[in-house]
Design an enzyme around this catalytic site. Structure first.
Site, PDB file in Angstrom:
ATOM      1  CB  SER A 410      30.094  76.223  53.628  1.00  0.00           C
ATOM      2  OG  SER A 410      28.732  75.953  53.364  1.00  0.00           O
ATOM      3  CG  HIS A 431      34.366  75.915  55.084  1.00  0.00           C
ATOM      4  ND1 HIS A 431      34.305  77.004  54.250  1.00  0.00           N
ATOM      5  CD2 HIS A 431      33.654  74.933  54.468  1.00  0.00           C
ATOM      6  CE1 HIS A 431      33.602  76.699  53.180  1.00  0.00           C
ATOM      7  NE2 HIS A 431      33.192  75.461  53.281  1.00  0.00           N
ATOM      8  CD  GLU A 443      36.569  80.317  54.512  1.00  0.00           C
ATOM      9  OE1 GLU A 443      36.615  81.399  53.926  1.00  0.00           O
ATOM     10  OE2 GLU A 443      35.598  79.544  54.403  1.00  0.00           O
ATOM     11  CG  ASN A 481      31.239  79.355  50.334  1.00  0.00           C
ATOM     12  OD1 ASN A 481      31.845  79.085  49.293  1.00  0.00           O
ATOM     13  ND2 ASN A 481      30.863  78.415  51.173  1.00  0.00           N
TER      14      ASN A 481
END
Length: 696
Positions: A410, A431, A443, A481
């Site tokens: 991540s 991800h 992702e 993130n």
């Protein structure tokens, strides 16, 4: 160009829609249909009419390529076409195969009879675009499936197989094969038996019990559809089908439709519709790229994430080999997967047979050697580069040529991870978001050397397992993130300024998030973020800035799993309770930095948190980490709970006005040196605010 064909088969005129891929109700198709219906009615050699589409689609509804163009309102509009069908003096039969959605279903409801393939998908999903059916769907569907079922279908956008509607007046016949042949035979029977022409508009709806059904539905929608007006407008329109004459109900439906069409909610939902389709188109990857075969998947790590990832593939019939270091960890992982499936079965979503079918596709191992024949391996191990190195070195050793090596990282640098192998072109980031068997976002992280066919295969596979794939470049945190860090920092800054964690959470929940950042942190576990911050501090001690969350963690408060985090929790209850201990920690943190708290409004909280997302998103866009502003929206809508009726952070910023966003950021930055460092304005955002051009 003709969007329909006309032929006569044994005195039945067969009109076939020809507007691929889903026979959208384009202006050309609408016009062709009316011309051909008039031709059939005028032909003494024609006794009946059958209208149909293709095996893929009777019609998927409106033609999205005409949205925003004059053709949408060019006559004959769909309501007129439906009236033409209703008033034909010869039997009109709709032969339904594939999808029959939105305007396609409204059209079929204008026919006198309907014959459908058992597997055909039927529904009115307009509410998912912030709209309601605008061509009589809210008035006709209740007349053929009943008020309660119609309410549910229209307010949720539920799509149902024709087989499940066989006992309703919606369908006159449901068949397993050759729906067109069955429809022609049915039309001939109608003629031979001189059956009356049935018009849905003439069916009466009994008002008995309707008020109770409508009130129960209204209460459910008001409690469950926060910020969305379309579901309630749908209910209002359906209510009209019970208590108004049919033509008055049609007029009322149209008024509501036009209101919704001009609403910010519908603009946001239509933006999402287009954005999801754009996200899987990569400019330098041809649409006809040959995909790699993925018939067997290996997953490393049987924890929560690894188990959830495995379920995605088991769900679509792809065998999975699950790897762990110890047998007891494997056993726990398999037990969790089974328990998840059995819970789904108890809710009636899958059968006991499906549970066993999926579990039979799962095998386990303690050795990487058993990955020799897998086509794709995905690691879901601890977020540490040394651990990743050990995993990818082993994968490189055992996996066959042409297999795809994927990381679920991540935050870590995918290019470094790819460098642990002799085949960086086969390495990609996949991800998943927790819980991986539920969350829609995938992702897909493209490394510097990731092969185009690996990227194309990953996108196609993501769609196959029901995810919303978005491609990201490599940076710390990728798209989602990285933006989350800015969002949380903005929330923390609002807290230091004087807001409480609970006020911040409530302000953002009122904006439309299901949970604010501090409730989310307690749910996810505060120790995860603490570990990331400690890793960054070790890598760059001079750049480390302590945060309140560190003090919370140092007190042994890691969230719900320890019964205390930003809030406290009673045993067996996840309801957050404001805790004076946290208030005191925040107070001491402010005092140590010489901060005098002030009143922070809910609107300022929202602006700080959302504009921080927008500003970071603009930087990500400028750096080429994201291909499009709309890709960023899809990430935040599907992975981070951004309210759908707002359309995503980048779309929301453009609705607010980029000038206003930039002005607010500059005002925040002027407050102090610390604020100026945080609110470093993205040049791209400032450029577009000045030019008034939308971010793309």
């Amino acid at each position: 160009m003709s969007h329909a064909t006309y032929e006569i088969k044994d005195r039945v005129a067969l009109i076939t829609f020809q507007n691929p891929p889903v026979n959208g109700m384009s202006y050309a198709l609408r016009k062709n249909l009316v011309v051909f219906v008039d031709q059939a009615e005028a032909d003494s050699g024609v006794d009946a009419i059958v209208i149909t589409g293709s095996a893929r689609a009777f019609s998927g509804g409106a033609d999205v390529t005409e949205f925003g163009t004059p053709k949408v309102l060019q006559q004959p509009i769909l309501r007129v076409v439906i009236e033409v069908l209703e008033n034909v003096t010869k039997p009109v039969v709709a032969a339904i195969d594939g999808v029959c959605l939105g305007g396609g279903l409204e059209l079929a409801l204008g026919a006198h009879y309907r014959v459908a393939a058992a597997h055909a998908q039927i529904g009115l999903p307009e509410v998912k675009l912030g709209l309601l059916p605008g061509a009589g769907g809210t008035q006709r569907l209740p007349r053929v499936v009943g008020l309660e079922k119609a309410l549910h279908m229209i307010t949720t956008g539920q799509v149902i197989k024709a087989k499940a509607l066989a006992d309703t007046a919606l369908l006159d016949k449901v068949v397993e094969t050759d729906v067109v042949g069955a429809a022609i035979a049915f039309a001939k029977e109608v003629v031979a038996q001189n059956l009356p022409l049935k018009r849905v508009r003439d069916i009466e709806i009994s008002p008995e019990g309707a008020n109770e059904i409508l009130q129960a539905a209204r209460e459910k929608l008001e409690n469950g559809k926060k910020g969305q007006i379309a579901p309630l407008k749908c209910l209002d329109a359906v209510q009209a089908s019970v208590f108004m004459p049919f033509d008055d109900g049609l007029k009322f439906e149209r008024e509501l439709f036009l209101q919704l069409m001009s609403s910010p909610e519908s603009a946001a939902m239509r933006h999402i519709f287009s954005a999801e389709r754009a996200a899987t188109k990569i400019p330098d990857v041809p649409a006809d790229t040959l995909l790699r075969k993925v018939e067997k998947v290996g997953v490393i790590g049987a924890g929560t994430m690894g188990g959830g990832i495995s379920m995605n593939f088991l769900n679509v019939g792809i065998p999975v080999v699950l790897l762990e270091q110890k047998q007891d960890a494997l056993d726990r992982g398999v037990a969790t997967i089974r328990r998840n499936y059995e819970n789904t079965m108890k809710k009636g979503r899958i059968t006991a047979e499906q549970v066993e079918e999926r579990m039979a596709l799962l095998s386990t191992t303690l050795s990487y050697d058993d990955f020799a024949d897998v086509d794709l391996a995905i690691e879901a191990v601890f977020e540490n580069m040394d651990v990743k190195k050990a995993v990818f070195s082993e994968l490189d050793r055992v996996m066959k040529k042409g297999a795809i090596l994927a990381s679920n990282t991540s935050t870590l640098d995918l290019n470094v991870i790819a460098g642990f192998t002799s085949r960086p072109e086969d390495v990609i980031g996949l991800h998943f978001f927790s819980p991986a068997n539920v969350m829609k976002l995938l992702e897909i992280v493209r490394g510097e050397k990731t092969a185009k066919d690996v990227l194309a295969t990953s996108i196609a596979l993501g769609k196959k397992i029901g995810k919303k794939p978005v491609v990201s470049g490599v940076c710390d945190g990728f798209i989602g993130n990285r933006m989350l860090y800015a969002y949380r920092d903005a929330a923390d800054n609002a807290m230091l300024a004087g807001a409480s964690p609970s006020q911040i959470d409530k302000a953002l929940e009122n904006f439309g998030f299901a949970m604010g950042p501090y409730r989310v942190a307690d749910l996810a576990g505060l120790d995860i973020g603490w570990a990331v911050r400690k890793r960054r501090a070790e890598a760059n001690p001079d750049a480390y800035v302590p945060v309140v969350a560190d003090r919370i963690c140092e007190a042994g408060r890691f969230g719900q799993k320890t019964g205390a985090g930003w809030y406290k929790y009673e045993a067996g209850n996840r309801t957050p309770i404001v805790d004076p201990v946290v208030e005191n920690i925040v107070k001491e943190f402010r005092e140590a930095r010489g901060i005098t708290p002030r009143v922070v409004s809910d609107q300022e909280i929202v602006n700080r948190c959302i504009f921080a997302l927008v500003n970071e998103g603009a930087k990500i866009l400028e750096e080429g980490i994201a291909l499009r502003a709309s890709d960023i929206d899809i990430v935040y809508l599907n992975g981070y709970g951004f309210p759908a009726h707002r359309g995503g952070p980048m779309h929301y910023a453009q609705q607010v006005g980029l000038f206003n966003v930039v002005r607010a950021i500059k005002r925040f930055a002027a407050a102090s040196e610390a604020e100026a460092r945080f609110w470093k304005l993205a040049p791209l955002l400032e450029k577009h605010a000045e030019s008034n051009e939308p971010l793309k």
